[in-house]
Structure formats: C-alpha cells, structure tokens
Design a protein around this motif. Structure first.
Motif, PDB file in Angstrom:
ATOM      1  N   LYS A   5       0.701  -1.263   0.033  1.00  0.00           N
ATOM      2  CA  LYS A   5       0.155  -0.038  -0.060  1.00  0.00           C
ATOM      3  C   LYS A   5       0.818   1.311   0.139  1.00  0.00           C
ATOM      4  CE  LYS A   5      -3.741  -2.581   0.509  1.00  0.00           C
ATOM      5  NZ  LYS A   5      -4.585  -2.632  -0.239  1.00  0.00           N
ATOM      6  N   ASN A   6       2.075   1.241   0.093  1.00  0.00           N
ATOM      7  CA  ASN A   6       2.896   2.288   0.470  1.00  0.00           C
ATOM      8  C   ASN A   6       3.712   2.918  -0.799  1.00  0.00           C
ATOM      9  OD1 ASN A   6       2.267   2.285   3.286  1.00  0.00           O
ATOM     10  ND2 ASN A   6       4.163   1.019   3.702  1.00  0.00           N
ATOM     11  N   TYR A   7       3.414   2.289  -2.026  1.00  0.00           N
ATOM     12  CA  TYR A   7       3.932   2.897  -3.235  1.00  0.00           C
ATOM     13  C   TYR A   7       3.029   2.318  -4.275  1.00  0.00           C
ATOM     14  CZ  TYR A   7       6.155  -2.025  -3.934  1.00  0.00           C
ATOM     15  OH  TYR A   7       6.387  -3.056  -4.196  1.00  0.00           O
ATOM     16  N   LYS A   8       3.423   2.660  -5.523  1.00  0.00           N
ATOM     17  CA  LYS A   8       2.646   2.274  -6.695  1.00  0.00           C
ATOM     18  C   LYS A   8       3.714   1.938  -7.776  1.00  0.00           C
ATOM     19  CE  LYS A   8       1.267   6.997  -7.658  1.00  0.00           C
ATOM     20  NZ  LYS A   8       0.149   8.050  -8.063  1.00  0.00           N
ATOM     21  N   GLY A  39       6.516   4.927  -7.436  1.00  0.00           N
ATOM     22  CA  GLY A  39       5.697   6.183  -7.116  1.00  0.00           C
ATOM     23  C   GLY A  39       5.452   6.172  -5.411  1.00  0.00           C
ATOM     24  N   TYR A  41       4.736   9.485  -4.115  1.00  0.00           N
ATOM     25  CA  TYR A  41       4.210  10.590  -3.719  1.00  0.00           C
ATOM     26  C   TYR A  41       2.694  10.626  -4.267  1.00  0.00           C
ATOM     27  CZ  TYR A  41       8.654  12.082  -2.172  1.00  0.00           C
ATOM     28  OH  TYR A  41       9.937  12.059  -1.646  1.00  0.00           O
ATOM     29  N   ASP A  42       1.698  11.036  -3.628  1.00  0.00           N
ATOM     30  CA  ASP A  42       0.384  10.630  -4.227  1.00  0.00           C
ATOM     31  C   ASP A  42      -0.141  12.317  -4.708  1.00  0.00           C
ATOM     32  OD1 ASP A  42      -2.258  10.011  -4.645  1.00  0.00           O
ATOM     33  OD2 ASP A  42      -2.804   9.927  -2.753  1.00  0.00           O
ATOM     34  N   ASN A  43       0.295  12.567  -5.570  1.00  0.00           N
ATOM     35  CA  ASN A  43      -0.040  13.954  -6.318  1.00  0.00           C
ATOM     36  C   ASN A  43      -0.464  13.771  -7.742  1.00  0.00           C
ATOM     37  OD1 ASN A  43       0.712  15.499  -3.880  1.00  0.00           O
ATOM     38  ND2 ASN A  43       2.884  14.941  -4.406  1.00  0.00           N
ATOM     39  N   GLN A  44      -1.087  14.895  -8.155  1.00  0.00           N
ATOM     40  CA  GLN A  44      -1.511  14.794  -9.760  1.00  0.00           C
ATOM     41  C   GLN A  44       0.039  14.855 -10.428  1.00  0.00           C
ATOM     42  OE1 GLN A  44      -4.411  14.733 -11.074  1.00  0.00           O
ATOM     43  NE2 GLN A  44      -4.936  14.132  -8.955  1.00  0.00           N
ATOM     44  N   SER A  46       4.301  14.287  -9.821  1.00  0.00           N
ATOM     45  CA  SER A  46       5.071  13.819  -8.687  1.00  0.00           C
ATOM     46  C   SER A  46       6.227  13.108  -9.265  1.00  0.00           C
ATOM     47  CB  SER A  46       4.256  12.941  -7.792  1.00  0.00           C
ATOM     48  OG  SER A  46       4.625  12.856  -6.525  1.00  0.00           O
ATOM     49  N   TYR A  48       8.767   9.916  -9.771  1.00  0.00           N
ATOM     50  CA  TYR A  48       8.517   8.485 -10.042  1.00  0.00           C
ATOM     51  C   TYR A  48      10.124   8.180 -10.352  1.00  0.00           C
ATOM     52  CZ  TYR A  48       3.803   8.763 -10.476  1.00  0.00           C
ATOM     53  OH  TYR A  48       2.451   9.012 -10.054  1.00  0.00           O
ATOM     54  N   ASP A  91       0.209  13.267 -14.017  1.00  0.00           N
ATOM     55  CA  ASP A  91      -0.483  12.145 -13.922  1.00  0.00           C
ATOM     56  C   ASP A  91      -1.050  11.480 -15.202  1.00  0.00           C
ATOM     57  OD1 ASP A  91      -1.748  10.192 -11.822  1.00  0.00           O
ATOM     58  OD2 ASP A  91      -3.634  11.000 -12.889  1.00  0.00           O
TER      59      ASP A  91
END
Length: 356
Positions: A5-8, A39, A41-44, A46, A48, A91
């Motif tokens: 859950k902590n990264y994509k 990834g 950071y959860d931003n529009q 960000s 990578y 994004d």
C-alpha cells in the motif's frame, strides 16, 4: 489488489520521455520502453523513481537505494532504486502496472518506503549545493524539473516545522511532568513537616502565610504576633522561584499576597495582590522575602510602641542592607522591653533612625 500500500508501480507513456528530451535536450533520461518506476508521492504531478536491476558501482553515494534479496536470476546483480534518474511526471503520463516484482524486493520497498522517500528528498536537496559542472549534477535528471525540486523543498520544510512543533510539545509535556512531580514532592514534604509538628496547617486565612492546593500553612500567630517567617517554607532544595510558582505567599501584616492572579477568597477578607513582577519574578531570592518579613516586624514593633511607620520611612528601610535592618529591629525590640520608659512620649519612628 496489491498488498503493498505504501507505493505504486508504474511505467511511463513514452510521449513524456520524448517531450522531455525535446524540451531539455538531455541525454540522461532512461528511454527503455519497459522501464518500471516506483511512485511514493500521491499527487497529480509527482516524482517517479526508476527501478534498476543493476545499480552501477560508480553511482554516487546517496544517489540510490539498494533493494537486495536472495535470487538466482542473473539479471538482478545489484537491484535498487535509482534517485539520479528520477522524473517529475504529470499524472496523465502515468500507466499503472500490476506489481510483479520479486516478493522479497516488493516487501523491502513497501516496508522501507518512508526511508526511501527521506533519502530521495535528501538527495534532491543536496543537488542544490553541487557544482553544475560536476558529473553528479550533469548525469542527474532531477535538475531538469525545477518545479519538482521546489515541491521537495516544500515537503521537507513542512516536515521540519512539524518535527520542531512535535519536539516542542514533547519538551513542554516533559517539563510539565517534571514540574508536577517536583510540586507533589514539595507538597508531600509540607504534609510531613505538619505531621511532625515543624509547621502547622490552619483553616484561618487571616493567619495563613502560604497556600498550595488545599493546604494553608499557618504563621503560628500568638496574640496577633506571627511566630514564623516565610523561610520555614524552604524545606529541601526548593527555591523561591518554585515556591512562588506552585502556590501563593501571603503577608498577613500587610494584608497582601504575591500573585499575578486575583484570589477571591483572599480579596474577600481585604487582602490585595502584589504582582510577581514586582517581587522579582523568576529571580526571587531569600533576601526578597526577608525584606517582606523585616517590614512586617518593623510595623509590629511600631504598633507595640503605640506608633506607626511613615511610608517614606518604610521606603528608606527597604533600601537598607539586611544587617542595617536587623540593627534597627534589634533596637526597637530593646525599646519594647523597656516600653514603660516610653509610654508617656509615644514617639513616632522618624527618618533619622533609618539613615545609612
């Protein structure tokens, strides 16, 4: 759905790579079509960070994060995340992919995501102090995205502020705990002294010389004359600063109490507050309270001699040294012992008696 859950895990639309190369002319972007990126950071828009199967041995310290794991796969020689080739991507160019990383590697990235992001942020911040002609700067893709670098600075600045606020709160809490502990220790000492008869408690506010919580310390009055001075409050290693902060010192002879706050039960019996600032707040020493006691004794002695102390004389008396004050009080005590010789004259204490 991924358990991490902590990264994509993503890949990038190659249009972004092509457009960035066209915009910057840089040859440092990794243009491998199948490159995977992490990834954090959860931003529009960000950052990578590219995954590499083999982090080069010449990679600068702090420019990568290794993700070692046991494997027989010859492609994974030195697997890790390459900060030096990170990209700041909108994004719309992100293509999520299923997380098929080796389980051990995926677990490392998930469990250490905070450490990875912290290390990356430190890498970005350090680049600002690196010469633009150095290989560390020229071979990095991070400077191609000044907006992204600014966002990292904002993130770290906010984190520093939050950390400082938290540390300050912890410090304040610890200080409060220590103060409460020291105050309770002092209260226990007072209760012990009361039980052993060294001092007395009273319910008569007119005879109290100190209030702390629900305890009223008596001045041991006898026929209107106080038998104890405030020095009895110094039981252990406490000082006047602590004693003033924990409770309220009362001077019955002057119908006053030392406090920055009004205390209704004392005001109701005609007492008035003397602000702590007027009593050398935070630097109150024994001599300050000794002066209060000496003034009280001066007025007691004057009353016993059927006279009074003028305000001007009290002010002069206050400016004398402790030894000079004691000499005057001793003289007045001697006069009291021979009061029969003075009854007919009823003298008023005059200024010459207080000359230094």
């Amino acid at each position: 759905m991924s358990i991490y859950k902590n990264y994509k895990l993503v890949t990038l639309d190659q249009r972004f790579i092509a457009e960035t190369i066209a915009r910057t002319g840089s040859e440092q972007l990794l243009d491998k079509l199948t490159r995977s990126y992490v990834g954090l950071y959860d931003n529009q828009e960000s950052w990578y960070l590219p995954l590499r199967a083999n982090i080069g041995k010449n990679k600068p310290p702090g420019a990568f994060f290794e993700t070692p794991f046991p494997t027989d796969n010859p492609h994974f020689k030195r697997p890790g995340i390459d900060f030096e080739k990170a990209l700041f991507v909108p994004d719309e160019f992100i293509i999520p992919i299923r997380n098929t990383l080796p389980q051990e590697q995926a677990k490392i990235i998930n469990e250490q995501s905070n450490i990875i992001s912290d290390d990356f942020e430190q890498y970005v911040l350090k680049l600002e102090n690196v010469s633009k002609k150095s290989p560390s700067y020229r071979f990095s893709t991070v400077p191609l995205f000044p907006d992204g670098m600014e966002k990292i600075k904002q993130i770290t600045s906010k984190e520093r502020e939050e950390t400082m606020e938290n540390e300050l709160k912890i410090q304040e809490t610890n200080e409060e705990i220590i103060e409460l502990t020291e105050k309770q220790k002092y209260i226990n000492l007072l209760k012990m002294a009361i039980e052993e008869g060294e001092i007395s408690a009273t319910q008569n506010l007119n005879e109290a010389i100190y209030l702390i919580d629900d305890i009223k310390i008596s001045g041991d009055f006898d026929y209107g004359v106080r038998g104890l001075d405030h020095n009895v409050l110094l039981l252990d290693d406490q000082n006047w600063v602590d004693i003033l902060q924990w409770g309220t010192i009362i001077v019955p002879e002057t119908s006053s109490y030392i406090s920055d706050k009004s205390i209704s039960e004392l005001e109701e019996i005609g007492y008035h507050a003397v602000p702590l600032v007027e009593n050398h707040k935070y630097t109150m020493e024994e001599n300050d309270l000794q002066l209060i006691n000496d003034l009280a004794k001066l007025k007691e002695s004057a009353a016993a001699l059927n006279t009074s102390v003028k305000e001007a004389d009290a002010e002069k008396f206050s400016k004398l040294s402790p030894n000079q004050r004691q000499a005057i009080l001793s003289e007045l005590a001697s006069q009291q012992n021979h009061s029969s010789e003075y009854h007919s004259n009823k003298p008023e204490i005059e200024s010459p008696d207080f000359e230094i």
